[in-house]
Design an enzyme around this catalytic site. Sequence first.
Site, PDB file in Angstrom:
ATOM      1  N   LEU A  77      -7.571   3.433  -3.283  1.00  0.00           N
ATOM      2  CA  LEU A  77      -7.096   3.375  -4.661  1.00  0.00           C
ATOM      3  C   LEU A  77      -6.657   1.948  -4.976  1.00  0.00           C
ATOM      4  O   LEU A  77      -5.688   1.455  -4.404  1.00  0.00           O
ATOM      5  CB  LEU A  77      -5.910   4.332  -4.826  1.00  0.00           C
ATOM      6  CG  LEU A  77      -5.373   4.458  -6.245  1.00  0.00           C
ATOM      7  CD1 LEU A  77      -6.372   5.181  -7.138  1.00  0.00           C
ATOM      8  CD2 LEU A  77      -4.050   5.191  -6.247  1.00  0.00           C
ATOM      9  N   HIS A 104       4.394   0.327   1.306  1.00  0.00           N
ATOM     10  CA  HIS A 104       4.431  -1.055   0.834  1.00  0.00           C
ATOM     11  C   HIS A 104       4.898  -1.056  -0.620  1.00  0.00           C
ATOM     12  O   HIS A 104       4.598  -0.116  -1.354  1.00  0.00           O
ATOM     13  CB  HIS A 104       2.995  -1.603   0.933  1.00  0.00           C
ATOM     14  CG  HIS A 104       2.890  -3.073   0.736  1.00  0.00           C
ATOM     15  ND1 HIS A 104       2.895  -3.645  -0.509  1.00  0.00           N
ATOM     16  CD2 HIS A 104       2.761  -4.081   1.620  1.00  0.00           C
ATOM     17  CE1 HIS A 104       2.768  -4.953  -0.386  1.00  0.00           C
ATOM     18  NE2 HIS A 104       2.695  -5.245   0.900  1.00  0.00           N
TER      19      HIS A 104
HETATM   20  C1  SCA Z   1      -1.955   2.498  -7.404  1.00  0.00           C
HETATM   21  C2  SCA Z   1      -2.277   1.840  -8.718  1.00  0.00           C
HETATM   22  C3  SCA Z   1      -3.779   2.044  -9.031  1.00  0.00           C
HETATM   23  C4  SCA Z   1      -1.474   2.574  -9.829  1.00  0.00           C
HETATM   24  O1  SCA Z   1      -1.639   1.942 -11.075  1.00  0.00           O
HETATM   25  P1  SCA Z   1      -0.362   1.465 -11.914  1.00  0.00           P
HETATM   26  O2  SCA Z   1       0.440   0.517 -11.084  1.00  0.00           O
HETATM   27  O3  SCA Z   1      -0.843   0.987 -13.240  1.00  0.00           O
HETATM   28  O4  SCA Z   1       0.423   2.846 -12.091  1.00  0.00           O
HETATM   29  P2  SCA Z   1       1.606   3.229 -13.064  1.00  0.00           P
HETATM   30  O5  SCA Z   1       1.056   4.242 -14.017  1.00  0.00           O
HETATM   31  O6  SCA Z   1       2.296   2.024 -13.611  1.00  0.00           O
HETATM   32  O7  SCA Z   1       2.635   3.915 -12.098  1.00  0.00           O
HETATM   33  C5  SCA Z   1       2.395   5.181 -11.550  1.00  0.00           C
HETATM   34  C6  SCA Z   1       3.727   5.923 -11.453  1.00  0.00           C
HETATM   35  O8  SCA Z   1       4.586   5.242 -10.533  1.00  0.00           O
HETATM   36  C7  SCA Z   1       5.823   4.926 -11.168  1.00  0.00           C
HETATM   37  N1  SCA Z   1       6.299   3.656 -10.604  1.00  0.00           N
HETATM   38  C8  SCA Z   1       5.734   2.445 -10.730  1.00  0.00           C
HETATM   39  N2  SCA Z   1       6.445   1.524 -10.057  1.00  0.00           N
HETATM   40  C9  SCA Z   1       7.500   2.165  -9.520  1.00  0.00           C
HETATM   41  C10 SCA Z   1       8.606   1.760  -8.723  1.00  0.00           C
HETATM   42  N3  SCA Z   1       8.745   0.511  -8.329  1.00  0.00           N
HETATM   43  N4  SCA Z   1       9.467   2.701  -8.332  1.00  0.00           N
HETATM   44  C11 SCA Z   1       9.323   4.016  -8.706  1.00  0.00           C
HETATM   45  N5  SCA Z   1       8.292   4.451  -9.462  1.00  0.00           N
HETATM   46  C12 SCA Z   1       7.398   3.544  -9.867  1.00  0.00           C
HETATM   47  C13 SCA Z   1       5.480   4.820 -12.627  1.00  0.00           C
HETATM   48  O9  SCA Z   1       6.613   5.004 -13.442  1.00  0.00           O
HETATM   49  C14 SCA Z   1       4.497   5.953 -12.774  1.00  0.00           C
HETATM   50  O10 SCA Z   1       5.163   7.189 -12.804  1.00  0.00           O
HETATM   51  P3  SCA Z   1       5.374   8.009 -14.165  1.00  0.00           P
HETATM   52  O11 SCA Z   1       4.006   8.446 -14.574  1.00  0.00           O
HETATM   53  O12 SCA Z   1       6.272   9.121 -13.755  1.00  0.00           O
HETATM   54  O13 SCA Z   1       5.963   7.048 -15.137  1.00  0.00           O
HETATM   55  C15 SCA Z   1      -1.918   0.348  -8.694  1.00  0.00           C
HETATM   56  O14 SCA Z   1      -0.504   0.224  -8.611  1.00  0.00           O
HETATM   57  C16 SCA Z   1      -2.558  -0.409  -7.547  1.00  0.00           C
HETATM   58  O15 SCA Z   1      -3.738  -0.770  -7.601  1.00  0.00           O
HETATM   59  N6  SCA Z   1      -1.751  -0.734  -6.504  1.00  0.00           N
HETATM   60  C17 SCA Z   1      -2.113  -1.684  -5.438  1.00  0.00           C
HETATM   61  C18 SCA Z   1      -3.022  -1.091  -4.395  1.00  0.00           C
HETATM   62  C19 SCA Z   1      -2.377  -0.072  -3.515  1.00  0.00           C
HETATM   63  O16 SCA Z   1      -1.350  -0.294  -2.898  1.00  0.00           O
HETATM   64  N7  SCA Z   1      -3.047   1.078  -3.464  1.00  0.00           N
HETATM   65  C20 SCA Z   1      -2.671   2.209  -2.705  1.00  0.00           C
HETATM   66  C21 SCA Z   1      -3.131   2.072  -1.253  1.00  0.00           C
HETATM   67  S1  SCA Z   1      -2.914   3.616  -0.409  1.00  0.00           S
HETATM   68  C22 SCA Z   1      -4.336   4.458  -0.755  1.00  0.00           C
HETATM   69  O17 SCA Z   1      -5.294   3.961  -1.235  1.00  0.00           O
HETATM   70  C23 SCA Z   1      -4.321   5.931  -0.476  1.00  0.00           C
HETATM   71  C24 SCA Z   1      -3.782   6.694  -1.622  1.00  0.00           C
HETATM   72  C25 SCA Z   1      -4.801   7.110  -2.661  1.00  0.00           C
HETATM   73  O18 SCA Z   1      -6.006   6.907  -2.470  1.00  0.00           O
HETATM   74  O19 SCA Z   1      -4.366   7.709  -3.681  1.00  0.00           O
END
Ligand code: SCA
Length: 347
Positions: free
Chosen positions: A127, A231
């Site tokens: 993701l 992380h």
């Molecule tokens: C994972 C995504 C795609 C998610 O996209 P966004 O960041 O735009 O998401 P978002 O809508 O802003 O946030 C999703 C939910 O998390 C909450 N949220 C955000 N930051 C937060 C924080 N610091 N503490 C607590 N909650 C938090 C938001 O309010 C929202 O919940 P509410 O809806 O309640 O408001 C991205 O962050 C990303 O690319 N991350 C970096 C790569 C990564 O680490 N990937 C995962 C690797 S692990 C993996 O791949 C396996 C898992 C899998 O495949 O799913």
Amino acid sequence: MMVIRPICQNDLKSLYRLAEKTGVGFTSLVPDEDILQKKIDGAVRSFAKDNVTKPSNEDYLMVLEDSTTGDIVGTCGVLATVGLDEPFYSYHLGTITHASRELGVHNAVPTLILNNDFTGCSEICTLFLEEDFRHSKNGQLLSKARFMFMAQFPERFTEKVFAEMRGVSDENGVSPLWESLGRHFFSIDFKEADELTAQGNKQFIAELMPNNPVYVNLLPKEARDVLGQVHQNTVPARRLLEQEGFRYENYVDIFDGGPSLEARVQDIRAVRDSRLCLANIGQPKGIGEGSYYLVSNAKVTDFRCILVQRSIPPGSAMTLTQEEADSLCIITKEPVRVVELSPYSRG
Ligand SMILES: CC(C)(COP(=O)(O)OP(=O)(O)OC[C@H]1O[C@@H](n2cnc3c(N)ncnc32)[C@H](O)[C@@H]1OP(=O)(O)O)[C@@H](O)C(=O)NCCC(=O)NCCSC(=O)CCC(=O)O
Ligand SMILES: NC(=[NH2+])NCCC[C@H](N)C(=O)O
């Protein structure tokens, strides 16, 4: 419009560009053309298979495309099974008690035990969303579109599905758990171990990890503190899965201690609550207001999933615009699957 679709052969350059941005600990997407090309080949083969009656080695890698520019801005995947070609290892955080009635001592000690408990299970993975696109619910679409595919084709997945989340490491790729544990059994950095894993050498590495119980109280505090922790960039990914009912059941990654989250496919909120209906195409009422809905088609090779916003009474029929229907590759009266995006969301 933002559209989820299966990855295709033309996407190698875009996939490479995304892989350059993922960082240490993101083992399933590394900037290596050969590895990425093999991944694309595997995914194209998997989405081309019809008549799948049980999960095997399929890799359903999808991308998020901005249909106005044609740019690929994110990825998400599901592996039909893990651990069948080579063992898949994790640590289970359990308890051993050391007790003596005579001495009046009773100590419950946490331990890490190496296991292959996820053997044969489906895994959601890979993701990643480009930072400039972390808005407008794109992350939610990316993560949850997979559950629409799983709801439609349950025979392609196992009853249980899990996700291995990226664990804690710093900006230099130093992992506190690796420094206290893995490091003693290899003379390499976490970053190198991670790269070997990405190239498919996890088995070799795992075989060198201690397979007797590791007493957690003998590990330094920095290492204990990251067991089951993600992380900081992975906090949103974890939250998205927890919204859907995924739970941490004390399984952690053997290198960085990142948690595995798991769920029964039928219990995943989007699987349980989504419904299949026949597409109406026309001029919808309440467009751009009210709740967000995930809408997907019911096709494998041409799978598509989009997000629409509508103010409609619960359970009522959903009319799609011609543009939405085109994005979903459907014509009128073809089946579509619909579910509200995030009834429990705080945002
Ligand atoms: C994972 C995504 C795609 C998610 O996209 P966004 O960041 O735009 O998401 P978002 O809508 O802003 O946030 C999703 C939910 O998390 C909450 N949220 C955000 N930051 C937060 C924080 N610091 N503490 C607590 N909650 C938090 C938001 O309010 C929202 O919940 P509410 O809806 O309640 O408001 C991205 O962050 C990303 O690319 N991350 C970096 C790569 C990564 O680490 N990937 C995962 C690797 S692990 C993996 O791949 C396996 C898992 C899998 O495949 O799913
Ligand atoms: N604990 C870890 N570093 N796990 C790596 C997996 C991260 C993420 N699930 C991926 O698909 O790459």
